[in-house]
Enzyme design. Structure first.
Site, PDB file in Angstrom:
ATOM      1  N   LYS A   1       2.173  -3.002  17.660  1.00  0.00           N
ATOM      2  CA  LYS A   1       0.884  -3.301  17.030  1.00  0.00           C
ATOM      3  C   LYS A   1      -0.189  -3.457  18.105  1.00  0.00           C
ATOM      4  CE  LYS A   1      -1.476  -6.644  14.173  1.00  0.00           C
ATOM      5  NZ  LYS A   1      -1.509  -7.998  13.660  1.00  0.00           N
TER       6      LYS A   1
ATOM      7  N   ASN B   1      -5.957   7.845   2.258  1.00  0.00           N
ATOM      8  CA  ASN B   1      -7.103   8.020   1.358  1.00  0.00           C
ATOM      9  C   ASN B   1      -6.749   7.519  -0.029  1.00  0.00           C
ATOM     10  OD1 ASN B   1      -5.959  10.308  -0.214  1.00  0.00           O
ATOM     11  ND2 ASN B   1      -6.026  11.304   1.788  1.00  0.00           N
TER      12      ASN B   1
END
Ligand code: CTP
Length: 407
Positions: A296, A217
């Site tokens: 990934k 955030n």
């Protein structure tokens, strides 16, 4: 009401420069002090004047520089008395080996050492920032003088280790101007948390999805770092558990870096039992991906996005607040809200079981240097004036100290 931003607003600093190459940093320090809101009176020794001109210090401080106790400008001829009576602190930077020796002996044959001797000791602290060649610093005579100065109550700042003007490397470099400014600011704060241990969480958490991605955030960590710093300035022993942020550690604060909420909890829980105060400013991610891919995650060509299964993160503040009496620190939570700020903060205080919640407007505060806080406790609400996060953090620390003292 808006609080003034500078850390030294309303303070008057007597800045002394003794002879040394670091005088150029002394000029920069004068500028830092003025920028922080202080009025600065520079006093230079004769040798300092050989390294930089008084005109430089005069221009930076906006005041004529004093260089001699025989200065006829002082109507009563007592510069050594008059200059120190209005000062909040005397800071000598650079302090040469010779100057430290004079101070240690209580010499008074030139203005700077004279006024150090003549200052009202109880009210005006003396801070010195040594700067010299490493051999001079490590010499038993200098070390003896420094030990004597400390015993006399002088605050010795640094020196740091590093490259020196003479080309050698070692101890003896003067601390940087910004470090000296911060040290001075710290020394001028009331020691309302002396003897206390304070634990602070700060910043966002980072919940990994795979080795290159994650959920986080916009929390910058600035408020939490300011609280850690203010608590240290107030005399507390401070541990700061920080999520990923790009901020320097406040001086004197122990810092533990973590990434995820679970790591933050694992770091906080054992420490909470040994700290008397816990201030949770971290913007902990509410959820984390259940599985973290080892590699990934690649697009598979189907046009379909992967579906992430999420789990709720532990509530660090509520967990600490549930520790048994005797192991539980005094808990302070933050509530970043976007609307109905006080109502949500009141509910959050009860839900988390903490005595004090600090409410703020999350979207407005994230990343900014400014904030406006409302303290919510069992007695009701109290709005702090809007201002710089560092100034607000000091007010908050004073409020916490007041509540601890009353408890
Ligand atoms: N907090 C925490 N651990 C969490 C979530 C929050 O320690 N997992 C702490 C924060 O550091 C802050 C306080 O709890 O001191 C309130 O955080 P906030 O994000 O405002 O509250 P939430 O519990 O996440 O509630 P909501 O998302 O419903 O507003």
């Amino acid at each position: 009401m808006q609080l003034p931003a500078g850390d030294l607003v309303g303070r008057h600093v007597l800045l002394g420069l003794s002879g040394g190459v670091a005088c150029y940093k002394g000029a920069d320090l004068a500028r830092e002090l003025v920028k922080a809101g202080a009025t600065v009176q520079a006093v230079m020794t004769e040798s300092a004047c050989r390294f930089i001109g008084p005109a430089t210090l005069q221009a930076l401080t906006g005041r004529p520089v004093f260089t001699s106790q025989w200065d006829p400008r002082q109507p009563n001829g007592m510069a050594h008395i008059d200059l120190t009576r209005s000062a909040d602190a005397v800071l000598v930077a650079p302090a040469s080996a010779d100057f430290l020796a004079r101070l240690a002996q209580g010499r008074a044959d030139e203005l700077l050492s004279l006024l150090c001797l003549a200052r009202p000791r109880e009210r005006v602290p003396l801070l010195v920032a040594p700067a010299m060649n490493r051999e001079m610093w490590s010499h038993p005579a200098t070390q003896r003088n420094v030990a004597q100065l400390r015993a006399d109550g002088t605050v010795v700042l640094g020196p740091a280790e590093g490259e020196q003007a003479c080309g050698e490397t070692g101890d003896g470099r003067m601390l940087e101007p910004a470090e000296l400014r911060d040290e001075l600011v710290g020394w001028l704060q009331p020691k309302t948390l002396a003897g206390r241990r304070v634990l602070v969480t700060a910043g966002p958490t980072f919940e990994a999805i795979d080795p290159v991605r994650g959920i986080t955030n916009l929390s910058s960590g600035k408020m939490g770092f300011a609280v850690a710093r203010a608590a240290a300035e107030a005399g507390a022993e401070v541990t700061l558990v920080a999520g990923p942020v790009a901020l320097g550690t406040p001086r004197g604060v122990r810092r533990i870096d973590v990434a995820s909420a679970e790591q933050m909890l694992a770091a906080v829980l054992p420490l909470a039992r040994t700290h008397g105060v816990f201030v949770a400013t971290a913007a902990v991610a509410d959820w984390r991906p259940v599985e973290v891919a080892a590699q990934k995650i690649k697009k598979d060509g189907s046009g379909e996005a992967p579906v992430l299964r999420m789990a709720e993160n532990p509530d660090i503040l509520a967990t600490v607040a549930r520790l048994p009496e005797g192991e539980r620190p005094y808990c302070v939570g933050f509530a970043a809200e976007s609307h109905d700020i006080v109502r949500h903060a009141r509910e959050k205080r009860l839900r988390k079981g903490v005595p004090l919640i600090v409410a703020n407007d999350g979207p407005a505060a994230f990343g900014s240097d400014h904030n406006a806080l409302v303290l919510v406790d069992a007695a009701g609400e109290q709005a702090l004036p809007a201002g710089d996060k560092r100034v607000l953090a000091r007010l908050l620390v004073a409020e916490i100290a007041r509540r601890l003292a009353a408890a």
